[in-house]
Motif scaffolding. Structure first.
Motif, PDB file in Angstrom:
ATOM      1  N   VAL A  89       3.933   5.250   4.035  1.00 23.08           N
ATOM      2  CA  VAL A  89       3.003   4.417   4.801  1.00 23.08           C
ATOM      3  C   VAL A  89       1.605   4.549   4.216  1.00 23.08           C
ATOM      4  CG1 VAL A  89       1.875   4.133   7.042  1.00 23.08           C
ATOM      5  CG2 VAL A  89       4.350   4.484   6.927  1.00 23.08           C
ATOM      6  N   LEU A  90       1.196   5.774   3.936  1.00 21.09           N
ATOM      7  CA  LEU A  90      -0.126   6.015   3.355  1.00 21.09           C
ATOM      8  C   LEU A  90      -0.237   5.402   1.971  1.00 21.09           C
ATOM      9  CD1 LEU A  90      -2.889   7.398   3.581  1.00 21.09           C
ATOM     10  CD2 LEU A  90      -1.820   9.500   2.717  1.00 21.09           C
ATOM     11  N   TRP A  91       0.835   5.530   1.180  1.00 25.62           N
ATOM     12  CA  TRP A  91       0.797   4.996  -0.189  1.00 25.62           C
ATOM     13  C   TRP A  91       0.606   3.483  -0.186  1.00 25.62           C
ATOM     14  CZ3 TRP A  91      -0.570   5.637  -4.816  1.00 25.62           C
ATOM     15  CH2 TRP A  91      -0.168   4.755  -5.810  1.00 25.62           C
ATOM     16  N   GLY A  92       1.214   2.780   0.762  1.00 28.82           N
ATOM     17  CA  GLY A  92       1.022   1.335   0.824  1.00 28.82           C
ATOM     18  C   GLY A  92      -0.445   0.976   0.928  1.00 28.82           C
ATOM     19  N   ALA A  93      -1.182   1.710   1.746  1.00 25.51           N
ATOM     20  CA  ALA A  93      -2.616   1.455   1.888  1.00 25.51           C
ATOM     21  C   ALA A  93      -3.381   1.891   0.644  1.00 25.51           C
ATOM     22  CB  ALA A  93      -3.145   2.176   3.126  1.00 25.51           C
ATOM     23  N   VAL A  94      -3.019   3.054   0.091  1.00 25.11           N
ATOM     24  CA  VAL A  94      -3.681   3.534  -1.129  1.00 25.11           C
ATOM     25  C   VAL A  94      -3.491   2.532  -2.260  1.00 25.11           C
ATOM     26  CG1 VAL A  94      -3.593   5.296  -2.949  1.00 25.11           C
ATOM     27  CG2 VAL A  94      -3.584   5.983  -0.544  1.00 25.11           C
ATOM     28  N   ALA A  95      -2.281   2.037  -2.441  1.00 25.14           N
ATOM     29  CA  ALA A  95      -2.001   1.107  -3.536  1.00 25.14           C
ATOM     30  C   ALA A  95      -2.855  -0.151  -3.417  1.00 25.14           C
ATOM     31  CB  ALA A  95      -0.515   0.745  -3.544  1.00 25.14           C
ATOM     32  N   ARG A  96      -3.016  -0.671  -2.202  1.00 29.19           N
ATOM     33  CA  ARG A  96      -3.853  -1.863  -2.020  1.00 29.19           C
ATOM     34  C   ARG A  96      -5.307  -1.577  -2.384  1.00 29.19           C
ATOM     35  NH1 ARG A  96      -0.610  -2.238   2.580  1.00 29.19           N
ATOM     36  NH2 ARG A  96      -2.238  -1.366   3.925  1.00 29.19           N
ATOM     37  N   LEU A  97      -5.792  -0.415  -1.983  1.00 26.66           N
ATOM     38  CA  LEU A  97      -7.188  -0.070  -2.270  1.00 26.66           C
ATOM     39  C   LEU A  97      -7.417   0.155  -3.760  1.00 26.66           C
ATOM     40  CD1 LEU A  97      -7.784   2.317   0.747  1.00 26.66           C
ATOM     41  CD2 LEU A  97      -8.808   0.054   0.423  1.00 26.66           C
ATOM     42  N   LEU A  98      -6.457   0.753  -4.426  1.00 27.12           N
ATOM     43  CA  LEU A  98      -6.591   0.932  -5.876  1.00 27.12           C
ATOM     44  C   LEU A  98      -6.608  -0.420  -6.571  1.00 27.12           C
ATOM     45  CD1 LEU A  98      -4.209   3.967  -6.528  1.00 27.12           C
ATOM     46  CD2 LEU A  98      -6.705   3.984  -6.340  1.00 27.12           C
ATOM     47  N   ASP A  99      -5.770  -1.329  -6.120  1.00 26.64           N
ATOM     48  CA  ASP A  99      -5.746  -2.673  -6.700  1.00 26.64           C
ATOM     49  C   ASP A  99      -7.088  -3.370  -6.494  1.00 26.64           C
ATOM     50  OD1 ASP A  99      -4.218  -4.997  -7.863  1.00 26.64           O
ATOM     51  OD2 ASP A  99      -4.745  -5.853  -5.909  1.00 26.64           O
ATOM     52  N   GLU A 100      -7.650  -3.245  -5.308  1.00 28.16           N
ATOM     53  CA  GLU A 100      -8.957  -3.841  -5.041  1.00 28.16           C
ATOM     54  C   GLU A 100     -10.033  -3.254  -5.940  1.00 28.16           C
ATOM     55  OE1 GLU A 100      -9.755  -3.296  -0.913  1.00 28.16           O
ATOM     56  OE2 GLU A 100      -8.043  -4.532  -0.256  1.00 28.16           O
ATOM     57  N   ALA A 101      -9.866  -1.989  -6.316  1.00 28.00           N
ATOM     58  CA  ALA A 101     -10.852  -1.323  -7.182  1.00 28.00           C
ATOM     59  C   ALA A 101     -10.617  -1.607  -8.658  1.00 28.00           C
ATOM     60  CB  ALA A 101     -10.821   0.181  -6.935  1.00 28.00           C
ATOM     61  N   GLY A 102      -9.562  -2.358  -8.982  1.00 30.00           N
ATOM     62  CA  GLY A 102      -9.273  -2.676 -10.377  1.00 30.00           C
ATOM     63  C   GLY A 102      -8.525  -1.587 -11.112  1.00 30.00           C
ATOM     64  N   LEU A 103      -7.891  -0.673 -10.374  1.00 25.82           N
ATOM     65  CA  LEU A 103      -7.144   0.422 -10.978  1.00 25.82           C
ATOM     66  C   LEU A 103      -5.648   0.113 -10.947  1.00 25.82           C
ATOM     67  CD1 LEU A 103      -9.045   3.436  -9.403  1.00 25.82           C
ATOM     68  CD2 LEU A 103      -9.130   2.708 -11.791  1.00 25.82           C
ATOM     69  N   ILE A 104      -4.960   0.434 -12.042  1.00 27.24           N
ATOM     70  CA  ILE A 104      -3.534   0.167 -12.175  1.00 27.24           C
ATOM     71  C   ILE A 104      -2.784   1.497 -12.189  1.00 27.24           C
ATOM     72  CG2 ILE A 104      -1.731  -0.854 -13.624  1.00 27.24           C
ATOM     73  CD1 ILE A 104      -3.963  -2.613 -14.854  1.00 27.24           C
ATOM     74  N   PRO A 105      -2.012   1.823 -11.136  1.00 25.20           N
ATOM     75  CA  PRO A 105      -1.247   3.074 -11.132  1.00 25.20           C
ATOM     76  C   PRO A 105      -0.131   3.031 -12.175  1.00 25.20           C
ATOM     77  CG  PRO A 105      -1.510   2.194  -8.904  1.00 25.20           C
ATOM     78  CD  PRO A 105      -1.913   1.112  -9.848  1.00 25.20           C
ATOM     79  N   VAL A 106       0.001   4.101 -12.926  1.00 15.42           N
ATOM     80  CA  VAL A 106       1.042   4.227 -13.950  1.00 15.42           C
ATOM     81  C   VAL A 106       2.042   5.289 -13.477  1.00 15.42           C
ATOM     82  CG1 VAL A 106       1.537   4.805 -16.350  1.00 15.42           C
ATOM     83  CG2 VAL A 106      -0.562   3.562 -15.776  1.00 15.42           C
ATOM     84  N   ARG A 107       3.262   4.860 -13.183  1.00 17.38           N
ATOM     85  CA  ARG A 107       4.310   5.744 -12.672  1.00 17.38           C
ATOM     86  C   ARG A 107       3.778   6.689 -11.589  1.00 17.38           C
ATOM     87  NH1 ARG A 107       9.049   6.340 -15.847  1.00 17.38           N
ATOM     88  NH2 ARG A 107       9.752   7.777 -14.228  1.00 17.38           N
ATOM     89  N   PRO A 108       3.292   6.131 -10.484  1.00 18.08           N
ATOM     90  CA  PRO A 108       2.758   6.999  -9.429  1.00 18.08           C
ATOM     91  C   PRO A 108       3.843   7.900  -8.865  1.00 18.08           C
ATOM     92  CG  PRO A 108       3.054   4.757  -8.617  1.00 18.08           C
ATOM     93  CD  PRO A 108       3.276   4.706 -10.092  1.00 18.08           C
ATOM     94  N   GLU A 109       3.442   9.103  -8.455  1.00 22.23           N
ATOM     95  CA  GLU A 109       4.342  10.072  -7.842  1.00 22.23           C
ATOM     96  C   GLU A 109       3.946  10.251  -6.380  1.00 22.23           C
ATOM     97  OE1 GLU A 109       6.970  11.418  -9.178  1.00 22.23           O
ATOM     98  OE2 GLU A 109       6.662  10.555 -11.177  1.00 22.23           O
ATOM     99  N   VAL A 110       4.890   9.979  -5.481  1.00 25.35           N
ATOM    100  CA  VAL A 110       4.663  10.135  -4.050  1.00 25.35           C
ATOM    101  C   VAL A 110       5.699  11.120  -3.527  1.00 25.35           C
ATOM    102  CG1 VAL A 110       4.570   8.984  -1.810  1.00 25.35           C
ATOM    103  CG2 VAL A 110       3.816   7.761  -3.875  1.00 25.35           C
ATOM    104  N   GLY A 111       5.254  12.256  -3.045  1.00 26.10           N
ATOM    105  CA  GLY A 111       6.187  13.267  -2.550  1.00 26.10           C
ATOM    106  C   GLY A 111       5.567  14.643  -2.613  1.00 26.10           C
ATOM    107  N   GLU A 112       6.406  15.654  -2.444  1.00 26.68           N
ATOM    108  CA  GLU A 112       5.926  17.035  -2.439  1.00 26.68           C
ATOM    109  C   GLU A 112       6.014  17.609  -3.847  1.00 26.68           C
ATOM    110  OE1 GLU A 112       8.323  19.013   0.478  1.00 26.68           O
ATOM    111  OE2 GLU A 112       7.096  18.301   2.146  1.00 26.68           O
ATOM    112  N   LEU A 113       4.854  17.863  -4.450  1.00 30.31           N
ATOM    113  CA  LEU A 113       4.789  18.419  -5.798  1.00 30.31           C
ATOM    114  C   LEU A 113       4.016  19.734  -5.836  1.00 30.31           C
ATOM    115  CD1 LEU A 113       4.210  15.111  -7.772  1.00 30.31           C
ATOM    116  CD2 LEU A 113       6.300  16.477  -7.700  1.00 30.31           C
TER     117      LEU A 113
END
Length: 345
Positions: free
Chosen positions: A272-296
């Protein structure tokens, strides 16, 4: 609460025994930690992650081809001794020297530094690098004072990939330094964590609040704020990281992203959080490359999360995407465009 243990004083030793028994194809236990199950090729730099236990998959969960050669494991939230670090290094070393990678904490800096000096005295080239990605722990003008938290995962990955590709020790250190300089992390806690055998958490967060700028050793946040919606939290994390963008990087561009759970935040919540983060990164002109979502990089049973951005260049993107095969993290080789087109037909 950490409920499953035998003797709390032996929690880490029991964990290492069980971890090695569960993953014999990847690791074997040695005094002080674990190393790869099969020796690496002669002349390869041995990249060793390290720190206290309680952070799985960091640090031992990323030992394997394409990633670390071994992991030095201390007691829960406690720096491993120099003797442990030296023992694991001697078991992993293959003739190319040793690089210890860890977070910027006084005990780790002291003990890994001592182990490196001892190895150098024995004729084994050895270097140390402390990750400093946590923007909440020191201001922008004092980055050398910052703690290492989940951004260490990206630093460990790129340095390990460089070593796997045959880079010499000084070059692997340079990659670690370069990645760290372009990596920023900000985290929040919703509740504290409890050590094995303890009957109370190391800290608490009032209901409806969050701790901003947490550590991963049970340190509370540096400030408190209201716990709002996932959208509110995403905006706070992204805005904070963009305000601390590394010098020399573009406002837009390609970024490695880690949205990290700290042990008790459910994956569904993270998505749920990532969906919002991804939209905000897109608005900022940033392109996530193989994003990792989980416990690392966890903190036992802490409720919370952190967001890491690493501004990539061509070299770092190649190393971030390089294959890896470990108990907790697997990455296959990037698909060629022609293969993607063929699969679509």
């Amino acid at each position: 609460m950490t409920r499953l243990f035998n003797d709390p004083a032996r929690f880490t030793d029991d964990m290492i025994e069980g971890f090695a028994a569960a993953h014999p194809e990847h690791v074997r236990a040695v005094p002080g930690g674990v190393v790869r199950a099969r020796p690496t090729r002669a002349g390869k730099v041995a990249v060793l992650t390290g720190g206290g236990s309680g952070h799985y998959p960091a640090f031992c969960g990323v030992v394997g081809p394409g990633f670390a050669d071994g992991s030095v494991i201390g007691d829960v939230f406690t720096s491993p001794s120099a003797a442990r670090a030296r023992s694991v290094a001697e078991a992993a070393e293959a003739g190319g020297g040793v690089l210890f990678l860890f977070g910027n904490y006084a005990g780790d800096v002291m003990n890994f530094g001592l182990a490196a000096r001892q190895l150098e005295g024995d004729g084994i080239p050895a270097r140390c690098f402390a990750v400093t990605d946590d923007i909440a722990s020191a201001p922008a003008g004092q980055t050398a004072r910052r703690r290492g938290i989940a951004g260490g995962f990206v630093v460990f990955k790129t340095a390990s990939a460089a070593a796997e590709a045959g880079a010499a020790l000084d070059e692997v250190v340079r990659v670690a330094e370069h990645t760290n300089a372009r990596t920023r992390t900000l985290g929040v806690a919703f509740d504290g964590c409890t050590l094995p055998g303890a009957d109370a958490p190391l800290f608490t967060v009032p209901e409806g609040r969050l701790g901003l700028g947490l550590g991963i050793h049970g340190e509370p946040g540096v400030s408190e704020d209201t716990l709002g919606t996932a959208e509110d939290l995403a905006r706070a994390l992204v805005t904070g990281l963009l305000a601390d963008r590394p010098a020399g990087t573009d406002a837009g561009g390609r970024v490695a992203v880690v949205l990290n759970g700290l042990g008790a935040t459910k994956y569904e919540e993270l998505y749920v959080l990532w969906g919002a983060v991804a939209r905000l990164l897109d608005e900022a002109g940033l392109i996530p490359v193989r994003p990792e979502v989980g416990e690392l990089v966890t903190s036992l049973d802490m409720a919370g999360c952190s967001l890491t951005l690493t501004w990539l260049d061509e070299e770092l993107e190649r190393l971030w995407l390089a294959p890896a095969d470990t108990p907790a993290f697997r990455r296959t080789a990037p698909r060629e465009p022609a293969a993607d087109q063929a699969a679509a037909r």
